[in-house]
Write an enzyme that holds these catalytic residues in place. Sequence first.
Site, PDB file in Angstrom:
ATOM      1  CG  ASP A  80      -8.807 -10.789   0.554  1.00 42.29           C
ATOM      2  OD1 ASP A  80      -8.160 -10.513   1.568  1.00 42.29           O
ATOM      3  OD2 ASP A  80      -8.480 -10.430  -0.593  1.00 42.29           O
TER       4      ASP A  80
ATOM      5  CG  PHE B 108       6.559   2.999  -5.336  1.00 44.07           C
ATOM      6  CD1 PHE B 108       6.250   3.759  -4.227  1.00 44.07           C
ATOM      7  CD2 PHE B 108       6.372   1.628  -5.278  1.00 44.07           C
ATOM      8  CE1 PHE B 108       5.751   3.176  -3.080  1.00 44.07           C
ATOM      9  CE2 PHE B 108       5.869   1.025  -4.136  1.00 44.07           C
ATOM     10  CZ  PHE B 108       5.559   1.798  -3.028  1.00 44.07           C
ATOM     11  CB  SER B 109      11.795   1.131  -4.466  1.00 49.91           C
ATOM     12  OG  SER B 109      12.205   1.924  -3.357  1.00 49.91           O
ATOM     13  CB  ALA B 110       9.029  -2.561  -1.609  1.00 50.43           C
ATOM     14  CB  THR B 111      13.733  -0.029  -0.216  1.00 51.65           C
ATOM     15  OG1 THR B 111      13.961  -1.372  -0.643  1.00 51.65           O
ATOM     16  CG2 THR B 111      14.717   0.337   0.893  1.00 51.65           C
ATOM     17  CB  THR B 112      12.278   4.776  -0.989  1.00 51.27           C
ATOM     18  OG1 THR B 112      11.538   4.539  -2.203  1.00 51.27           O
ATOM     19  CG2 THR B 112      13.756   4.500  -1.249  1.00 51.27           C
TER      20      THR B 112
ATOM     21  CB  SER C 264       7.170   7.375  -6.901  1.00 49.83           C
ATOM     22  OG  SER C 264       5.936   8.079  -6.741  1.00 49.83           O
TER      23      SER C 264
ATOM     24  CG  ASP D 290      -8.632 -11.750  -5.177  1.00 46.10           C
ATOM     25  OD1 ASP D 290      -8.056 -11.746  -4.070  1.00 46.10           O
ATOM     26  OD2 ASP D 290      -8.861 -10.719  -5.830  1.00 46.10           O
TER      27      ASP D 290
ATOM     28  CG  ASP E  22      -7.064 -14.479  -0.088  1.00 46.33           C
ATOM     29  OD1 ASP E  22      -6.865 -14.025   1.051  1.00 46.33           O
ATOM     30  OD2 ASP E  22      -7.366 -13.779  -1.063  1.00 46.33           O
TER      31      ASP E  22
END
Length: 685
Positions: free
Chosen positions: A311, A375-379, A382, A521, A525
């Site tokens: 990985d 910060f967001s996973a949608t937009t 940040s 890790d 995985d």
Amino acid sequence: MNAAVDRTPSSILGPAQLGAALPGALRKLDPRALLATPVMLVVELGAAATTVLTALDPSVLGVAVTVWLWLTVLFGALAESVAEGRGKAQAASLRALQTETTARRVRGGGSRGGRGLLDLATDEVASTDLRAGDVVVVAAGERIPGDGDVVEGVASVDESAVTGESAPVIRESGGDRCAVTGGTTVLSDRIAVRITSDPGQSFVDRMIALVEGSQRQRTPNEIALNVLLGSLTVVFVAVCTSLYFVADHSGARQSVLVLTALLVCLIPTTIGALLSAIGIAGMDRLVRRNVLAMSGRAVEAAGDVDVLLLDKTGTITHGNRRAHEVLTVPGVPRERLVEAALLSSLADETPEGRSIVELLGAGREVPAGATLVVFSATTRMSGLDDGDRRVRKGAASAVCAWARESGGSQPQAVLDAVETVSASGGTPLVVAEQIGAGPVRLLGVVHLKDVVKEGIRERFGEMRAMGIRTVMITGDNAVTAAAIAREAGVDDFLAEATPEDKMALIRREQAGGRMVAMCGDGTNDAPALAQADVGVAMNTGTTAAKEAGNMVDLDSDPTKLIEVVEIGKQLLITRGALTTFSVANDVAKYFAILPAMFVVAFPQLDGLNVMRLSSPGSAIVSAVVFNALVIVALIPLALRGVRYRPAAADALLRRNLLLYGLGGFVAPFVGIKLLDLLVSLVPGL
């Protein structure tokens, strides 16, 4: 070498080691303990038989044969006991981690879903009262009471008691570096830890069980070799039984004592005595390199690995992408880009966001009256709003989409910079600003770089020389993956990989007859680690990854796999070398001893008596003594292992046959002749 785990003495067979191993060796003389090693069981039964015969009809020959047969059994048991003792010495140091501590358990089991746990009320309980699922709060200076995952907070942790490394490590919630080990110490801050194991089932408990050789299960190869040795023993029992009747018919009756001694000399006692010690020592060598193998099967499989899957994040690279540089575009002053990138990162608590602040101006404060945009996973952005000015930083596609929606342009220089960063293996973050209701303007690009671990390219070159193909697995796009693969020196890569893709790749390789090793890790995985023939989980990784693999690297160094493979090959080569030596020994003893023993009954055998041994009695005793001493002489080699040198299989086979085959054939002629010169001086022989 791990100073905390490895406390084995430098001398393999020093007086202290022999003294500590002797009681265990004596306990192994119990016939029930020898059932797993049929060769040594036959030797013990033979020793018991000669003891009875000597008691009924005392003689110098009978006493000498009986004493050395018992010593043969003892030496075989001693080899295994010494190997186990080295592991038990390491286990003793690990038990120091299991001292009972007081834990602060969160009331109600942390029912808030992992947020605000550090502020909940706690009860003080003994660490032994903790169960899987309990949540505890651990502050600076306190010992973590059990294995678990960090579910809130971030802290610096001292893991030297487990890994031997003095440098502290960061453990934080929400990532692949959340797992903590009971017995380690928090150095700074506070964390909430969800316990993942019940008492007696912790990581340290499993470490202790694994390094104690007495709890090691035999591998399929060992079982198969034991079956072969048992079959050879049955054959020689039949041969020696038939010799009794031949000798008796010829008027030169040989006693049961003599034929028992002959049987012990001819069966493969050398490898039979050392086989278990070889396997235990192989796992012990891994432990001394801070790698825990969950079974001997995994160590053997490592010796046959053809393909290595790694990985990328946290394995080939250090794991966190860091800000490397800022790339401006024509018409935008560098100072303006730096200020916008810094302001838009103040609300970004990801490792990447913190690295931008460190690079561009640590200590910068939020302007008065400004509003942070987290910060967001949608937009995927940040930023910061300061009056009528808005600055944003984020993924290129997200920021460019924001610009398009406002009617702003996308300068080709920005797009070229994004492509350049991606082609180099980095991650581009675009910085933009908007003034009032005007269009969004793209200011430049922040280059985040995956840092490849030092020395890994050279180690992959060594793997290639050993015939192992390396494949990097990553979720990055193909362009980024190709750049990292070139820098790291891997042979191939799988980009944009899902857990299903990893599993499919491993199964394809295995379907082609190849042995696959996997390093990883993360929780994603875990399926691949479980499917691989050798799954090495990083100790810094998640609990799921460590549970799925059959090895755990305490140092979390993926380049360690080269040592794992070398030790696996060393184990197989050592077992093969000593088996070759043992069988060649038996063949040589057959031709060296039988002519001397039966020359009286069959004078025509005198032509084959090349060693000219003094007498049949001297030949028997010399052979029995040599048979016992050769076990002692080979114990250090069995524990240390035959040195592995990367070479083709045919070259290794030739070396094995020349060194151990020819050596095993010649050694009895030399050794028995020298012993015969001494034994012949004893009256009565």
